[in-house]
Design an enzyme around this catalytic site. Structure first.
Site, PDB file in Angstrom:
ATOM      1  N   SER A 291      38.300  43.121  33.501  1.00 18.19           N
ATOM      2  CA  SER A 291      38.685  44.132  34.478  1.00 18.19           C
ATOM      3  C   SER A 291      38.404  45.547  33.965  1.00 18.19           C
ATOM      4  O   SER A 291      37.283  45.823  33.540  1.00 18.19           O
ATOM      5  CB  SER A 291      40.152  43.915  34.823  1.00 18.19           C
ATOM      6  OG  SER A 291      40.423  44.455  36.066  1.00 18.19           O
ATOM      7  N   HIS A 433      40.835  37.165  40.420  1.00 18.35           N
ATOM      8  CA  HIS A 433      40.638  38.160  39.369  1.00 18.35           C
ATOM      9  C   HIS A 433      41.440  37.751  38.127  1.00 18.35           C
ATOM     10  O   HIS A 433      42.664  37.893  38.106  1.00 18.35           O
ATOM     11  CB  HIS A 433      41.134  39.494  39.937  1.00 18.35           C
ATOM     12  CG  HIS A 433      40.879  40.656  39.059  1.00 18.35           C
ATOM     13  ND1 HIS A 433      39.622  41.161  38.858  1.00 18.35           N
ATOM     14  CD2 HIS A 433      41.719  41.426  38.324  1.00 18.35           C
ATOM     15  CE1 HIS A 433      39.694  42.200  38.046  1.00 18.35           C
ATOM     16  NE2 HIS A 433      40.965  42.372  37.710  1.00 18.35           N
TER      17      HIS A 433
HETATM   18  C1  GTR Z   1      42.352  47.568  39.710  1.00 14.39           C
HETATM   19  C2  GTR Z   1      41.190  48.487  39.699  1.00 14.39           C
HETATM   20  C3  GTR Z   1      39.970  47.762  39.193  1.00 14.39           C
HETATM   21  C4  GTR Z   1      40.255  46.927  37.962  1.00 14.39           C
HETATM   22  C5  GTR Z   1      41.672  46.396  37.887  1.00 14.39           C
HETATM   23  C6  GTR Z   1      42.197  46.030  36.498  1.00 14.39           C
HETATM   24  O1  GTR Z   1      43.478  48.106  40.270  1.00 14.39           O
HETATM   25  O2  GTR Z   1      40.988  48.953  40.996  1.00 14.39           O
HETATM   26  O3  GTR Z   1      38.931  48.666  38.993  1.00 14.39           O
HETATM   27  O4  GTR Z   1      39.933  47.617  36.826  1.00 14.39           O
HETATM   28  O5  GTR Z   1      42.607  47.263  38.369  1.00 14.39           O
HETATM   29  O6  GTR Z   1      41.817  46.606  35.489  1.00 14.39           O
HETATM   30  O7  GTR Z   1      43.065  45.175  36.459  1.00 14.39           O
END
Ligand code: GTR
Length: 457
Positions: A291, A433
């Protein structure tokens, strides 16, 4: 005569079947690649109507060519790439995206191994914990590296280095891991008033299959990202920024490093330590992140060529995804939600992605010819899986120029069908994710292939 007739009949029948398959949409050749679930896209669009989750609404765009110098000259050999175009692109990313970090390693930095157990995890591993004090001053910023190395393998061993979100003590229940005392993001088990307690020990272990990694002959090093810079916007008053920032008339410059720049810089300081540790093969260190830390891993690997292999897991906008597609998270959205991640200049491109002198395929190209692995997840449309794939695809010509295979495929692969033929690896996996055991498995398979060759050199 008879054979010719047979051939013509065969071709006619074959093309008829192929044509109807194309038209009616049941051709494997045309349609086997991953596609976003329309149901999911629709549901997400309802939640965030301002966000584009439709391929039809991706605007027409032209990517900057990584193999053309800013003066218009084509880059046709490895020498010109290495001495001219690579530095040019690196500078563009410094100036307009991640900001400028100090180039040299800090002069008075110290490393202190405060824990060494050669019989950790029931004899499976050697555990080390090392404090890197960036300035060598007692009250200066510091980070702790937690390292597990397999005992069954002859040293020095190849290793993965990964920043973690919750503190080193969250990656494994091992009671000997130092409990982080630094600021923590709220909202997780074992975090009270932005500080971790014993309840958070081992909390994040699902993302860190430590024993599996060790059994495959790899070491694992991890650092809490908040040691380098706490992840909230405080005007760059905490972490490494105030110590290393170069202010002009008391002001930060528009290309001063943001938090991603600082985290990536911290990874380079970990590499400085690995270079002093005889148990770690510093020519075979993979930098990995998930992420926002996947964005960080890419930038760390792009700026520091000592990282032999770079892995970006579900990194999305500002990571592996092409910004010009404006699918899922956009430059404007990310700069508004996280004003401290990138440099100030990046904000000029809010809603103006086509004006950016770079796009993220060029970030991947900066890693060439070293192996890179990018992942997406089926449910993670916010990170734009197709945009992540296309960045890999458009980085491939640089790999080819440097004499190695690029991606090995032209079309996006199917779900859970990793592409590992070339020097750029890619997969889109089922699920959301996350950083999963499946992802680790692919990274280690890919590392096996590439690290073996490197070991022979
Ligand atoms: C989200 C963000 C992403 C990603 C994510 C993370 O809120 O929009 O770009 O980086 O966080 O790091 O968990």
């Amino acid at each position: 005569m008879f054979n010719n007739k047979l051939l013509i009949t065969f071709l006619t029948v074959f093309s008829a079947i192929f044509f109807s398959a194309e038209v009616f949409g049941f051709s494997n050749t045309a349609d086997s690649g991953w596609k976003a679930s329309p149901k999911l896209a629709e549901a997400l669009m309802k939640q965030r109507p301002e966000t584009n989750y439709s391929e039809q609404r991706v605007p027409k765009y032209t990517l900057p060519n990584p193999l053309v110098l800013s003066d218009g000259t084509k880059v046709t050999n490895a020498g010109t790439w290495q001495t001219k175009r690579r530095p040019e692109i690196l500078e563009l990313f410094r100036k307009y995206v991640y900001g400028r970090a100090p180039i040299d390693k800090p002069k008075n930095m110290t490393f202190k191994v405060f824990d060494l157990d050669r019989n950790a995890l029931d004899g499976l591993a050697t555990r080390k914990q090392v404090t890197v004090n960036f300035t060598g001053k007692k009250d200066g910023p510091k980070m702790d590296i937690l390292i597990y190395l397999p005992n069954a393998v002859k040293k020095p061993v190849p290793a993965f280095v990964i920043l973690n979100f919750g503190g080193n003590h969250t990656i494994h229940p091992d009671p000997a891991i130092k409990l982080s005392e630094n600021w923590m993001r709220p909202g997780s088990k074992g975090v009270v008033k932005n500080r971790a307690n014993e309840e958070s020990r081992g909390r994040g272990r699902a993302r860190f299959p430590v024993e599996k990694i060790l059994k495959r002959g790899y070491g694992l090093a991890t650092i809490y990202y908040g040691d380098i810079d706490p992840d909230f916007h405080d005007g760059f008053k905490n972490g490494v920024h105030p110590v290393f920032d170069k202010l002009i008339d008391g002001e930060r410059k528009p290309d001063a490093w943001g938090s991603i720049g600082a985290w990536a810089w911290g990874l380079s300081r970990a590499m400085d330590y690995f270079e002093t540790d005889d148990d770690i093969d510093n020519k075979r260190v993979a930098v990995l992140g998930h992420s926002r830390l996947g964005k960080t891993a890419l930038w760390a690997g792009a700026r520091d060529e000592r990282f032999a292999f770079v892995i970006s897991n579900n990194s999305g906008c500002g990571g592996a995804a092409l910004s010009r597609r404006r699918f899922g998270e956009t430059v404007e959205r990310i700069n508004k939600s996280f004003p401290h991640w990138f440099c100030e200049n990046f904000k000029k491109y809010n809603g103006k992605e086509d004006d950016l002198p770079v796009d993220q395929h060029m970030l991947i190209a900066l890693i060439a010819p070293r192996p890179v692995y990018v992942t997406s997840a089926d449910g993670d449309l916010w990170a734009d899986p197709r945009g992540e794939f296309l960045a890999c695809k458009n980085a491939a010509p640089v790999y080819q120029l440097l004499g190695v295979d690029g991606l090995g495929v032209k079309q996006m692969p199917g779900l859970d069908k990793p592409v590992q033929k070339g020097t750029i690896g890619y997969h889109v996996r089922s699920g959301g994710h996350n950083l999963t055991q499946y992802d680790w498995q692919q990274f280690m398979d890919f590392a096996d292939m590439h690290f073996v060759t490197m070991g022979r050199n």
